[in-house]
Design an enzyme around this catalytic site. Structure first.
Site, mmCIF file in Angstrom:
data_model
loop_
_atom_site.group_PDB
_atom_site.id
_atom_site.type_symbol
_atom_site.label_atom_id
_atom_site.label_comp_id
_atom_site.label_asym_id
_atom_site.label_seq_id
_atom_site.Cartn_x
_atom_site.Cartn_y
_atom_site.Cartn_z
ATOM 1 N N LYS A 34 0.898 -1.185 0.029
ATOM 2 C CA LYS A 34 0.026 0.091 0.083
ATOM 3 C C LYS A 34 1.111 1.183 0.067
ATOM 4 O O LYS A 34 1.729 1.291 1.030
ATOM 5 C CB LYS A 34 -0.721 -0.051 1.152
ATOM 6 C CG LYS A 34 -2.113 1.203 0.920
ATOM 7 C CD LYS A 34 -2.664 1.380 2.404
ATOM 8 C CE LYS A 34 -1.901 2.338 3.275
ATOM 9 N NZ LYS A 34 -1.902 3.618 3.491
ATOM 10 N N ASP A 61 -3.321 4.403 -2.267
ATOM 11 C CA ASP A 61 -4.304 5.132 -1.108
ATOM 12 C C ASP A 61 -4.178 6.495 -1.073
ATOM 13 O O ASP A 61 -3.379 7.168 -0.105
ATOM 14 C CB ASP A 61 -3.849 4.404 0.431
ATOM 15 C CG ASP A 61 -4.772 4.824 1.531
ATOM 16 O OD1 ASP A 61 -5.859 5.441 1.189
ATOM 17 O OD2 ASP A 61 -4.303 5.035 2.567
ATOM 18 N N LYS A 63 -7.250 8.537 -1.229
ATOM 19 C CA LYS A 63 -8.320 9.029 -0.476
ATOM 20 C C LYS A 63 -8.718 10.261 -1.301
ATOM 21 O O LYS A 63 -8.944 11.592 -0.516
ATOM 22 C CB LYS A 63 -8.078 9.472 0.948
ATOM 23 C CG LYS A 63 -7.557 8.188 1.952
ATOM 24 C CD LYS A 63 -7.500 8.656 3.311
ATOM 25 C CE LYS A 63 -6.879 7.353 4.152
ATOM 26 N NZ LYS A 63 -5.776 6.900 3.757
ATOM 27 N N ASP A 66 -13.118 15.301 -3.672
ATOM 28 C CA ASP A 66 -13.331 16.677 -4.387
ATOM 29 C C ASP A 66 -14.601 16.625 -5.212
ATOM 30 O O ASP A 66 -15.413 15.533 -5.132
ATOM 31 C CB ASP A 66 -12.023 16.735 -5.381
ATOM 32 C CG ASP A 66 -11.500 18.275 -5.501
ATOM 33 O OD1 ASP A 66 -12.535 19.021 -5.854
ATOM 34 O OD2 ASP A 66 -10.505 18.511 -5.439
ATOM 35 N N THR A 120 -9.730 5.311 10.749
ATOM 36 C CA THR A 120 -9.749 4.266 12.078
ATOM 37 C C THR A 120 -9.048 5.356 13.221
ATOM 38 O O THR A 120 -9.046 4.864 14.378
ATOM 39 C CB THR A 120 -8.993 3.279 11.654
ATOM 40 O OG1 THR A 120 -7.921 3.277 10.800
ATOM 41 C CG2 THR A 120 -9.966 2.253 11.172
ATOM 42 N N ARG A 211 2.902 0.574 10.788
ATOM 43 C CA ARG A 211 4.052 0.493 11.712
ATOM 44 C C ARG A 211 4.312 -0.693 12.517
ATOM 45 O O ARG A 211 5.283 -0.993 12.739
ATOM 46 C CB ARG A 211 3.639 1.668 12.811
ATOM 47 C CG ARG A 211 3.951 2.926 11.937
ATOM 48 C CD ARG A 211 3.208 4.097 12.738
ATOM 49 N NE ARG A 211 1.596 4.091 12.542
ATOM 50 C CZ ARG A 211 0.728 4.716 12.834
ATOM 51 N NH1 ARG A 211 1.175 6.145 13.588
ATOM 52 N NH2 ARG A 211 -0.406 4.800 12.885
HETATM 53 O O1 C5P Z 1 0.941 2.104 10.687
HETATM 54 P P1 C5P Z 1 -0.678 2.009 10.566
HETATM 55 O O2 C5P Z 1 -0.938 0.315 10.808
HETATM 56 O O3 C5P Z 1 -1.459 2.651 11.548
HETATM 57 O O4 C5P Z 1 -0.997 2.235 9.001
HETATM 58 C C1 C5P Z 1 -2.134 2.234 8.633
HETATM 59 C C2 C5P Z 1 -2.200 2.607 7.390
HETATM 60 O O5 C5P Z 1 -3.705 2.696 6.713
HETATM 61 C C3 C5P Z 1 -1.901 4.260 7.007
HETATM 62 O O6 C5P Z 1 -0.988 4.141 5.948
HETATM 63 C C4 C5P Z 1 -3.063 4.737 6.882
HETATM 64 O O7 C5P Z 1 -2.941 6.239 5.953
HETATM 65 C C5 C5P Z 1 -4.228 3.901 6.180
HETATM 66 N N1 C5P Z 1 -5.406 4.175 6.729
HETATM 67 C C6 C5P Z 1 -6.055 4.140 7.917
HETATM 68 N N2 C5P Z 1 -7.223 4.471 8.088
HETATM 69 C C7 C5P Z 1 -8.159 4.644 7.042
HETATM 70 C C8 C5P Z 1 -7.803 4.510 5.753
HETATM 71 C C9 C5P Z 1 -6.206 4.185 5.616
HETATM 72 O O8 C5P Z 1 -5.096 4.082 9.007
HETATM 73 N N3 C5P Z 1 -9.458 4.879 7.168
#
Ligand code: C5P
Length: 235
Positions: A34, A61, A63, A66, A120, A211
């Site tokens: 991703k 991703d 997002k 617009d 989230t 992460r």
């Molecule tokens: O590091 P972590 O596991 O929190 O990464 C989650 C990834 O998912 C990030 O790249 C974040 O931009 C993406 N994301 C998210 N919540 C969403 C959509 C995408 O955390 N609703």
């Protein structure tokens, strides 16, 4: 649910060399990559193309949110990069969602367009702060229904909303779930989280994990441990 590894690793870094070396090491233990705003803002379309050689599907991703015409153009350009999944914000509304789905189909009918429901990272207090009265669960369900009715392939949601979405919209709807935290890993800025095996068990199709893999002392080991916990036994 598919039998392939559902983990898409979120490569959130502006450092192209590091991103490529990390992806190369982790590739055997994940099902997809991703690439998001941080990476794309630094390296753009050429940066995305640099990941084609790994042979893994890419979720771009970005997002988009617009007016319909602008989003349709952005989705078209994104799908032309050859990625498997692109996304928009469901809050952009019905015309924008429909335009996004049509734009993607015009380039590659196999590309998936999904919509972000409620990030989230947002908890109930955050939602109230931006004037959203319904609970996160209610809002996610409303936006998932809207997304499906506009012809998109699925949504991004937290693991906690999977059961309600599956009950309302059935199995033929892609549920892409970030906010995944294996036991013991730091929450960071995420709020509505769940472990990988539990989220898969709940019905997630794709687990987006950043992460807990990329910031681990040993990212390869972290990716392998997660794959093993999901039943993909790897040495
Ligand atoms: O590091 P972590 O596991 O929190 O990464 C989650 C990834 O998912 C990030 O790249 C974040 O931009 C993406 N994301 C998210 N919540 C969403 C959509 C995408 O955390 N609703």
């Amino acid at each position: 649910m598919s039998l392939s590894n559902p983990v898409y690793v979120a490569i959130d870094t502006p450092d192209l060399e590091y991103a490529l070396s990390l992806a190369g090491r982790i590739a055997p233990y994940v099902g997809g990559l991703k690439l998001g705003l941080e990476f794309f803002s630094a390296h753009g379309p050429d940066g995305v193309r640099a990941f084609a050689d790994f042979g893994l599907p890419i979720f771009l991703d970005l997002k988009f949110h617009d007016i319909p015409n602008t989003v349709a153009g952005a989705v078209k350009a994104a799908v032309q990069l050859g990625v498997g999944i692109v996304n928009v914000h469901a809050a952009g509304g019905p015309a924008m969602l429909t335009a996004a789905a049509e734009a993607a189909r015009g380039v590659n009918p196999r590309a998936k367009v999904i919509a972000v429901t409620v990030l989230t990272s947002l908890n109930q207090a955050d939602l109230l702060a931006v004037g959203q009265i319904p609970s996160a669960g209610e809002q996610v369900l409303r936006l998932a229904q809207l997304t499906k009715s506009c012809g998109l392939d699925g949504v991004v949601c937290s693991a906690h909303e999977i059961a309600a979405i599956r009950a309302a919209l059935g199995d033929d709807f892609l549920l892409v779930v970030p906010g995944i935290r294996p036991a013991g890993s730091a929450l960071g800025d995420q709020s509505r989280v769940m472990g990988p095996a539990e989220a898969r068990q709940a019905g997630a199709d794709i687990l987006v994990i950043g992460r807990p893999i990329t910031a681990a002392a040993d990212p390869v080991r972290a990716a392998r441990d997660i794959a093993n916990s999901l039943g993909f036994v790897m040495a």
